[in-house]
Design a protein around this motif. Sequence first.
Motif, PDB file in Angstrom:
ATOM      1  N   TYR A 167      40.840  -3.985  -5.083  1.00  0.00           N
ATOM      2  CA  TYR A 167      39.511  -3.378  -5.180  1.00  0.00           C
ATOM      3  C   TYR A 167      38.558  -4.032  -4.190  1.00  0.00           C
ATOM      4  CZ  TYR A 167      35.114  -1.731  -7.223  1.00  0.00           C
ATOM      5  OH  TYR A 167      33.891  -1.153  -7.410  1.00  0.00           O
ATOM      6  N   THR A 168      37.752  -3.228  -3.497  1.00  0.00           N
ATOM      7  CA  THR A 168      36.766  -3.725  -2.538  1.00  0.00           C
ATOM      8  C   THR A 168      35.398  -3.812  -3.205  1.00  0.00           C
ATOM      9  OG1 THR A 168      37.983  -2.711  -0.699  1.00  0.00           O
ATOM     10  CG2 THR A 168      35.702  -3.368  -0.280  1.00  0.00           C
ATOM     11  N   ILE A 169      34.817  -5.008  -3.191  1.00  0.00           N
ATOM     12  CA  ILE A 169      33.499  -5.222  -3.799  1.00  0.00           C
ATOM     13  C   ILE A 169      32.443  -4.404  -3.066  1.00  0.00           C
ATOM     14  CG2 ILE A 169      31.727  -6.937  -4.356  1.00  0.00           C
ATOM     15  CD1 ILE A 169      34.250  -7.345  -5.956  1.00  0.00           C
ATOM     16  N   ARG A 170      31.609  -3.725  -3.847  1.00  0.00           N
ATOM     17  CA  ARG A 170      30.539  -2.902  -3.271  1.00  0.00           C
ATOM     18  C   ARG A 170      29.199  -3.627  -3.381  1.00  0.00           C
ATOM     19  NH1 ARG A 170      32.527   2.550  -6.476  1.00  0.00           N
ATOM     20  NH2 ARG A 170      34.534   2.765  -5.416  1.00  0.00           N
ATOM     21  N   SER A 171      28.233  -3.120  -2.635  1.00  0.00           N
ATOM     22  CA  SER A 171      26.904  -3.725  -2.637  1.00  0.00           C
ATOM     23  C   SER A 171      26.320  -3.733  -4.058  1.00  0.00           C
ATOM     24  CB  SER A 171      25.973  -2.947  -1.699  1.00  0.00           C
ATOM     25  OG  SER A 171      24.679  -3.495  -1.695  1.00  0.00           O
ATOM     26  N   GLY A 172      25.826  -4.889  -4.475  1.00  0.00           N
ATOM     27  CA  GLY A 172      25.213  -5.017  -5.791  1.00  0.00           C
ATOM     28  C   GLY A 172      26.175  -5.362  -6.907  1.00  0.00           C
ATOM     29  N   GLU A 173      27.475  -5.388  -6.611  1.00  0.00           N
ATOM     30  CA  GLU A 173      28.458  -5.685  -7.652  1.00  0.00           C
ATOM     31  C   GLU A 173      28.696  -7.192  -7.770  1.00  0.00           C
ATOM     32  OE1 GLU A 173      31.347  -1.820  -8.144  1.00  0.00           O
ATOM     33  OE2 GLU A 173      31.922  -3.336  -6.661  1.00  0.00           O
ATOM     34  N   SER A 174      29.023  -7.613  -8.970  1.00  0.00           N
ATOM     35  CA  SER A 174      29.412  -8.992  -9.256  1.00  0.00           C
ATOM     36  C   SER A 174      30.788  -8.962  -9.899  1.00  0.00           C
ATOM     37  CB  SER A 174      28.410  -9.645 -10.207  1.00  0.00           C
ATOM     38  OG  SER A 174      28.437  -8.983 -11.468  1.00  0.00           O
ATOM     39  N   LEU A 175      31.386 -10.124 -10.058  1.00  0.00           N
ATOM     40  CA  LEU A 175      32.689 -10.181 -10.727  1.00  0.00           C
ATOM     41  C   LEU A 175      32.584  -9.682 -12.162  1.00  0.00           C
ATOM     42  CD1 LEU A 175      34.412 -13.496  -9.558  1.00  0.00           C
ATOM     43  CD2 LEU A 175      34.807 -11.154  -8.781  1.00  0.00           C
ATOM     44  N   ALA A 176      31.449  -9.965 -12.811  1.00  0.00           N
ATOM     45  CA  ALA A 176      31.267  -9.510 -14.197  1.00  0.00           C
ATOM     46  C   ALA A 176      31.259  -7.987 -14.271  1.00  0.00           C
ATOM     47  CB  ALA A 176      29.970 -10.079 -14.762  1.00  0.00           C
ATOM     48  N   TRP A 192      43.621 -14.539 -10.594  1.00  0.00           N
ATOM     49  CA  TRP A 192      44.401 -13.670  -9.709  1.00  0.00           C
ATOM     50  C   TRP A 192      43.984 -13.811  -8.247  1.00  0.00           C
ATOM     51  CZ3 TRP A 192      43.135  -8.942 -13.310  1.00  0.00           C
ATOM     52  CH2 TRP A 192      43.908  -9.046 -14.486  1.00  0.00           C
ATOM     53  N   ASN A 193      42.796 -14.341  -8.003  1.00  0.00           N
ATOM     54  CA  ASN A 193      42.234 -14.416  -6.650  1.00  0.00           C
ATOM     55  C   ASN A 193      41.662 -15.798  -6.367  1.00  0.00           C
ATOM     56  OD1 ASN A 193      42.122 -11.279  -5.793  1.00  0.00           O
ATOM     57  ND2 ASN A 193      41.536 -11.466  -7.942  1.00  0.00           N
ATOM     58  N   PRO A 194      42.517 -16.784  -6.072  1.00  0.00           N
ATOM     59  CA  PRO A 194      42.043 -18.150  -5.846  1.00  0.00           C
ATOM     60  C   PRO A 194      40.974 -18.265  -4.763  1.00  0.00           C
ATOM     61  CG  PRO A 194      44.434 -18.096  -6.014  1.00  0.00           C
ATOM     62  CD  PRO A 194      43.974 -16.679  -5.964  1.00  0.00           C
ATOM     63  N   LYS A 195      41.066 -17.448  -3.718  1.00  0.00           N
ATOM     64  CA  LYS A 195      40.074 -17.535  -2.636  1.00  0.00           C
ATOM     65  C   LYS A 195      38.701 -17.115  -3.152  1.00  0.00           C
ATOM     66  CE  LYS A 195      41.201 -16.653   1.609  1.00  0.00           C
ATOM     67  NZ  LYS A 195      41.582 -15.985   2.883  1.00  0.00           N
ATOM     68  N   VAL A 196      38.651 -16.061  -3.956  1.00  0.00           N
ATOM     69  CA  VAL A 196      37.385 -15.609  -4.524  1.00  0.00           C
ATOM     70  C   VAL A 196      36.858 -16.630  -5.526  1.00  0.00           C
ATOM     71  CG1 VAL A 196      36.309 -13.848  -5.991  1.00  0.00           C
ATOM     72  CG2 VAL A 196      37.864 -13.165  -4.161  1.00  0.00           C
ATOM     73  N   ALA A 197      37.766 -17.257  -6.278  1.00  0.00           N
ATOM     74  CA  ALA A 197      37.363 -18.236  -7.287  1.00  0.00           C
ATOM     75  C   ALA A 197      36.646 -19.426  -6.672  1.00  0.00           C
ATOM     76  CB  ALA A 197      38.588 -18.706  -8.078  1.00  0.00           C
ATOM     77  N   SER A 198      36.943 -19.737  -5.419  1.00  0.00           N
ATOM     78  CA  SER A 198      36.317 -20.882  -4.760  1.00  0.00           C
ATOM     79  C   SER A 198      34.921 -20.551  -4.228  1.00  0.00           C
ATOM     80  CB  SER A 198      37.202 -21.366  -3.599  1.00  0.00           C
ATOM     81  OG  SER A 198      37.296 -20.369  -2.587  1.00  0.00           O
ATOM     82  N   GLN A 199      34.540 -19.260  -4.252  1.00  0.00           N
ATOM     83  CA  GLN A 199      33.227 -18.837  -3.772  1.00  0.00           C
ATOM     84  C   GLN A 199      32.220 -18.811  -4.922  1.00  0.00           C
ATOM     85  OE1 GLN A 199      35.276 -15.553  -0.732  1.00  0.00           O
ATOM     86  NE2 GLN A 199      33.556 -14.968  -2.021  1.00  0.00           N
ATOM     87  N   LYS A 200      30.972 -19.144  -4.616  1.00  0.00           N
ATOM     88  CA  LYS A 200      29.932 -19.090  -5.641  1.00  0.00           C
ATOM     89  C   LYS A 200      29.589 -17.643  -5.971  1.00  0.00           C
ATOM     90  CE  LYS A 200      25.558 -21.250  -6.924  1.00  0.00           C
ATOM     91  NZ  LYS A 200      24.485 -22.184  -6.510  1.00  0.00           N
TER      92      LYS A 200
END
Length: 217
Positions: A167-176, A192-200
């Motif tokens: 899934y591609t994150i869209r403008s205004g979306e958060s992980l929640a 499932w996404n270690p690279k994303v987990a390391s981002q604030k």
Amino acid sequence: MPVGKAKQFRTKLAEIPPQDRVTWVRYTVKAGDSLLLIAKQHNTTAGVLQNVNKISSSLIRVGQELMIPVAGNNIESYTLSSHQRLLAKQSRAPTRNRIKINYTVKSGDSLWLIANKYETDSKTLARWNSMGLADPLMPGQKLVVWLQPKESTNTNSTRSVMKKVVYTIRSGESLALVANKFKVSVNDIRSWNPKVASQKYVQPGDKVTLLINVVGG
């Protein structure tokens, strides 16, 4: 070697082309040396020197003796095929319906810590990455983890069929928001996404891999 086999050995050795041979030299560390410099001088890599000499770090001392394999070909002709074999091994799912996670080793990591994080064991993690349990981990090293989808808790469903979705994150979306949209948890998305987990924060255009229960909706 048994004396009776010496003649046969010499004959077979003579048949091996020089470019296919590997010889060994003993090297004494001098002031100003580093593993990287020594490896470059002998057409090999620092990782090979660490492995051959059972060195767990890059620190060496003056006067230390190292055994160095010296190949007839350029190191690329050996390491490339070795790297390709590792990638092929890491790309093979152990069983069907598993999701592949690419994990980058960080300082302080161990096989046990990584395995525990993804609810597996050190032996299995090592096997997935063609490693031994005693092999050292280096920061920046790439590992794969094959996650087992969780069982569905939906009582209206008699079976669970998990589908991998990118899934591609869209403008205004958060992980929640993404988690709520696909009925998974934020912690699941992070695991499932270690690279994303390391981002604030996630950014528009970031891609996340999701495991969706298509039977349970």
